[in-house]
Design an enzyme around this catalytic site. Structure first.
Site, mmCIF file in Angstrom:
data_model
loop_
_atom_site.group_PDB
_atom_site.id
_atom_site.type_symbol
_atom_site.label_atom_id
_atom_site.label_comp_id
_atom_site.label_asym_id
_atom_site.label_seq_id
_atom_site.Cartn_x
_atom_site.Cartn_y
_atom_site.Cartn_z
ATOM 1 N N SER A 144 0.464 -1.294 -0.331
ATOM 2 C CA SER A 144 -0.103 -0.040 -0.009
ATOM 3 C C SER A 144 0.908 1.793 0.596
ATOM 4 O O SER A 144 1.729 1.247 0.684
ATOM 5 C CB SER A 144 -1.193 -0.130 1.345
ATOM 6 O OG SER A 144 -1.734 0.980 1.521
ATOM 7 N N TYR A 157 -1.439 0.572 9.906
ATOM 8 C CA TYR A 157 -1.762 -0.486 8.613
ATOM 9 C C TYR A 157 -0.400 -0.157 8.345
ATOM 10 O O TYR A 157 0.494 -0.622 7.382
ATOM 11 C CB TYR A 157 -2.990 0.477 8.043
ATOM 12 C CG TYR A 157 -2.439 -0.212 6.675
ATOM 13 C CD1 TYR A 157 -2.926 -1.547 6.538
ATOM 14 C CD2 TYR A 157 -2.622 0.006 5.485
ATOM 15 C CE1 TYR A 157 -3.533 -2.103 5.285
ATOM 16 C CE2 TYR A 157 -2.706 -0.040 4.562
ATOM 17 C CZ TYR A 157 -3.381 -1.155 4.350
ATOM 18 O OH TYR A 157 -3.756 -1.867 2.802
#
Length: 246
Positions: A144, A157
């Site tokens: 990501s 995250y």
């Protein structure tokens, strides 16, 4: 671009929805036999129906990525049935919470790291010998932009995806003399349930559908991929590759 994956065995995690679902479907359409893994049995069954309707084949493997024994056993099961693995798409992951680092509960932090990082490592360890048996082994590790942007409140995250990229780059360096090619993927903002959880006020219609991302990723699973250890970023105009600093 037409990709012929007939005779190839592909393993996709998080295959019951989103990018994993549509990547599994595209791989099957290209001729690969897909081993589809996810927690949600209903989603896997929907995928199986879609794959059969497209003329493809799949094997469904429902399990939770926190089940380390199941991950460890997966490689042996694949070997017993097919003797090799050609493609790995390590897609499954979880967001956790959008929260200041100091407010994240320990159990949430630990679960995100377990699912996103430890399970990915265990999966790699389980199937690496099988991928080495392939004449064109390919591994796509979903990352990501959060791994590099490190925006406020995205700490758990971001940290997990930075770790996943480090694992992928290390694995690629260790395998650089083999036919096996390993790349990280930043799919960008995509119309998924995880994105809706992270940015609840966003209009999903402004984002690419996961099917579009899957179509971009398919060529990386084929014989034309010659790079390893790179980060591939899906942009509006094209899929672009970046070599991160040594």
């Amino acid at each position: 671009m037409s990709i012929d994956l007939k005779g190839r065995i592909a393993l996709v995690t998080g295959a019951s929805r989103g990018i994993g679902y549509f990547t599994a479907l595209e791989l099957a359409k290209a001729g690969a036999h897909v081993i589809a893994c996810a927690r949600t049995v209903g989603g896997l069954e929907d995928l199986d129906d879609a794959i059969k309707a497209a003329g493809g084949t799949a094997t469904l493997v429902p399990f939770d990525l926190t089940d380390m024994a199941a991950i460890d056993a997966l490689g042996g099961s694949i070997y017993e049935r097919w003797g090799k693995l050609d493609i790995l798409v390590a897609n499954a992951g979880m967001l956790g919470v959008i929260s200041p680092i100091g407010h994240i509960e320990a159990k949430v932090w630990e679960k995100v790291m377990t699912v996103n990082v430890t399970a990915t490592w265990r999966l790699i360890r389980s199937v690496d010998p099988l991928l080495q048996k392939s004449d064109q082994g390919r591994a796509l590790i979903l990352s990501s932009g959060a791994a590099h942007k490190c925006k406020p409140f995205w700490g758990v995250y971001s940290a997990s995806k930075a770790a996943v990229e480090a694992i992928a780059r290390t694995w690629a360096a260790e395998s650089e003399r083999l036919p096996l090619k390993i790349v990280s993927i930043d799919p960008g903002a995509t119309r998924t349930a995880m994105r809706a959880q992270a940015v609840p006020g966003e209009d999903p219609e402004t984002l690419p559908h996961p099917r579009e991302i899957a179509e971009e990723l398919l060529p990386l699973c084929g014989p034309d991929l010659t790079e390893t250890g790179k980060l591939y970023v899906v942009r509006e105009d094209a899929l672009k590759a970046y070599r991160l600093p040594e």
